[in-house]
Design an enzyme around this catalytic site. Structure first.
Site, PDB file in Angstrom:
ATOM      1  N   PRO A   1      16.378  19.113 -10.562  1.00  0.00           N
ATOM      2  CA  PRO A   1      16.982  18.252  -9.547  1.00  0.00           C
ATOM      3  C   PRO A   1      18.493  18.146  -9.714  1.00  0.00           C
ATOM      4  O   PRO A   1      18.996  18.000 -10.830  1.00  0.00           O
ATOM      5  CB  PRO A   1      16.326  16.902  -9.818  1.00  0.00           C
ATOM      6  N   GLY A   2      19.199  18.254  -8.640  1.00  0.00           N
ATOM      7  CA  GLY A   2      20.640  18.011  -8.657  1.00  0.00           C
ATOM      8  C   GLY A   2      20.933  16.821  -7.773  1.00  0.00           C
ATOM      9  O   GLY A   2      21.147  15.698  -8.223  1.00  0.00           O
ATOM     10  N   ARG A   3      20.848  17.085  -6.471  1.00  0.00           N
ATOM     11  CA  ARG A   3      21.140  16.065  -5.466  1.00  0.00           C
ATOM     12  C   ARG A   3      20.362  14.761  -5.690  1.00  0.00           C
ATOM     13  O   ARG A   3      20.925  13.669  -5.622  1.00  0.00           O
ATOM     14  CB  ARG A   3      20.773  16.642  -4.090  1.00  0.00           C
TER      15      ARG A   3
ATOM     16  N   CYS B   1      45.271  20.404   7.403  1.00  0.00           N
ATOM     17  CA  CYS B   1      45.703  21.128   8.598  1.00  0.00           C
ATOM     18  C   CYS B   1      44.598  22.049   9.076  1.00  0.00           C
ATOM     19  O   CYS B   1      44.725  23.274   9.049  1.00  0.00           O
ATOM     20  CB  CYS B   1      46.956  21.923   8.285  1.00  0.00           C
TER      21      CYS B   1
ATOM     22  N   TYR C   1      27.624  17.246  -4.834  1.00  0.00           N
ATOM     23  CA  TYR C   1      28.349  18.282  -4.094  1.00  0.00           C
ATOM     24  C   TYR C   1      29.600  17.736  -3.396  1.00  0.00           C
ATOM     25  O   TYR C   1      29.944  18.187  -2.304  1.00  0.00           O
ATOM     26  CB  TYR C   1      27.414  18.984  -3.095  1.00  0.00           C
TER      27      TYR C   1
HETATM   28  C1  PLP Z   1      21.149  24.167  -6.182  1.00  0.00           C
HETATM   29  C2  PLP Z   1      20.096  24.455  -7.141  1.00  0.00           C
HETATM   30  C3  PLP Z   1      19.360  23.409  -7.703  1.00  0.00           C
HETATM   31  C4  PLP Z   1      19.535  21.968  -7.319  1.00  0.00           C
HETATM   32  O1  PLP Z   1      19.217  21.714  -5.996  1.00  0.00           O
HETATM   33  P1  PLP Z   1      19.209  20.220  -5.446  1.00  0.00           P
HETATM   34  O2  PLP Z   1      18.868  20.393  -4.023  1.00  0.00           O
HETATM   35  O3  PLP Z   1      20.571  19.682  -5.645  1.00  0.00           O
HETATM   36  O4  PLP Z   1      18.173  19.469  -6.190  1.00  0.00           O
HETATM   37  C5  PLP Z   1      18.412  23.731  -8.656  1.00  0.00           C
HETATM   38  N1  PLP Z   1      18.212  25.008  -9.045  1.00  0.00           N
HETATM   39  C6  PLP Z   1      18.902  26.042  -8.516  1.00  0.00           C
HETATM   40  C7  PLP Z   1      18.647  27.397  -8.996  1.00  0.00           C
HETATM   41  C8  PLP Z   1      19.863  25.804  -7.554  1.00  0.00           C
HETATM   42  O5  PLP Z   1      20.536  26.823  -7.032  1.00  0.00           O
END
Ligand code: PLP
Length: 431
Positions: free
Chosen positions: A291-293, A361, A390
């Site tokens: 998980p990132g987002r 711009c 992001y």
């Molecule tokens: C971007 C990415 C993530 C994270 O995705 P989220 O939508 O931010 O949870 C995890 N693994 C890989 C390989 C990614 O490219």
């Protein structure tokens, strides 16, 4: 409100993570990114707890660094017993600088150079997530040279269309990432990895896309990955210990987005994985997610100051702020939704319709179009919600605009995690 860390004070001000945003803007200036540390920790705990409940102690969430990668973030992740996914030596460097344990780091990327492979091995990275055949040979060669056995996962593409924005969709057969299952090449990929004596194959990885509200693509990914794992076992007698299902769970940016119950979503994915393992008589592998987002997005809020306002009769209204695509390029890139709030006027009616424009711009430098806010005046503070993912990590110095600082808030106390960039910072590499 879009997230439960947003409240309204008796003074009509927006509060974020327990603090008055108008006071925060005064103290730290604008534009500034604010990050709710408690929210980040809460999300990490949902992932670690739920994954371990479903799959045992070997299961591990890997935070996808690219969403927001700063030293303080890695310190928090380390304390929360998370793993990380990193995609560049720069992210590895940042994590190391924060003391993050490299054995829990997984190195991603579709084009790792020889220098980057050397760098990651010098840092004793835990795992390479190998993207393609060329890289497999390169990682094997470098590991052999060092006389080590490098742990690897293989990135495969399961051929799943997640129906999200094309630019954040990655699991299709036509993708620059990974090796396709549909064409039979993924099996060959596994076969080659197994034949390499300086690599220890630990399992398989896929990532189908980002900002998913419908978890069916993730369930399907789980099912397909288990089937692939069983296929590899049947063909080559090798059973994977790990399956990494990638990231992608969606986040609420505007009121009309659904609320996602993270723990419930993880459990639903787990149910499919376990059922498929049972059907194929496969020992349930340890499951990783990336998980990132969903860890950082709603932990973030950006505050801006309103500058000029332009009312084009019969066309539309523009409200310009002191930031824009340099600190948040996501509307410009993907037409992403955001909630915009006139933070000092929460008791008034939000009936002014406008486009919120940045100061670059570029006509495309917009944060959002068609938003409803309380009529803004020069000097008002605008809050843009859910900017934790992001934004800082995608920021730039276009138009020679310095990056905003990152101010973290823990237990209603604010502290600076990243200073505001200075003009000197911007030219420090220039001769
Ligand atoms: C971007 C990415 C993530 C994270 O995705 P989220 O939508 O931010 O949870 C995890 N693994 C890989 C390989 C990614 O490219």
């Amino acid at each position: 409100m879009v997230c439960d860390n947003l409240t309204v004070g008796a003074n009509g001000h927006l509060y974020f993570a327990g603090l008055d945003t108008i006071e925060l803007a005064k103290e730290y200036g604008t534009p500034t990114y604010f990050m709710d540390e408690n929210k980040i920790r809460e999300k990490c705990r949902i992932y670690t707890k739920t994954l371990k409940e479903c799959f045992g102690d070997k299961a591990l969430p890997l935070y996808a660094s690219k969403a927001f990668s700063i030293k303080q973030m890695y310190r928090i992740l380390s304390e929360e017993h998370m793993g990380i996914d990193v995609v560049s030596p720069g992210e590895i460097y940042t994590a190391c600088a924060a003391g993050f344990p490299m054995e829990r780091a997984f190195f991603h990327g579709n084009n790792k150079s020889d220098e980057e492979i050397v760098y990651a091995m010098d840092k004793q990275i835990g795992y390479f997530i190998v993207d393609n055949f060329d890289e497999l040979a390169a990682v094997q060669a470098e590991a052999a040279k060092r006389g080590i056995v490098q742990k690897v996962l293989l990135r495969v593409t399961p051929g799943i269309d997640p129906h999200t924005h094309q630019k954040i969709s990655t699991g299709n057969v036509d993708s620059k990432f990974g090796v396709a299952m549909q064409t039979g090449q993924a099996l060959e990929f596994a076969k080659q990895a197994l034949s390499m004596d300086s690599l220890s194959l630990k399992g398989f990885h896929c990532h189908v896309g980002s900002q998913l509200f419908d978890i069916e693509p993730l369930r399907e990914a789980g099912r397909t990955m288990v089937q692939f794992t069983a296929q590899v076992r049947d063909r080559f007698g090798y059973t994977a210990e790990l399956i990494d299902l990638g990231g992608g769970l969606g986040v609420r940016y505007v009121d009309s987005d659904p609320e996602i119950d993270l723990a419930a979503s993880i459990r639903e994915i787990a149910d499919v994985v376990k059922a498929e393992c049972a059907a194929l008589h496969l020992d349930v592998p340890a499951i990783l997610m990336e998980p990132g987002r969903s860890i950082v997005a709603d932990a973030g809020l950006t505050l801006y100051t309103v500058g000029s306002k332009k009312e084009i009769s019969g066309i539309k209204n523009y409200v310009s702020i002191d930031g824009g695509m340099t600190d948040n390029p996501r509307y410009t890139l993907y037409s992403s939704d955001y909630t915009v709030i006139n933070a000092g006027k929460m008791h008034e009616k939000a009936d002014y319709v406008c486009s919120v424009a940045g100061k670059c711009c570029e006509s495309g430098d917009l944060i959002q179009e068609g938003v409803h806010i309380v009529t803004p005046e020069r000097g008002d503070i605008l809050a843009v919600c859910t900017t934790g993912a992001y934004n800082y990590s995608m920021s730039s110095n276009y138009n020679a605009i310095p990056r905003p600082p990152v101010v973290m808030i823990r237990d209603a106390k604010a502290y600076v995690a990243v200073e505001r960039e200075t003009f000197d910072d911007m030219i420090c590499c220039q001769k």
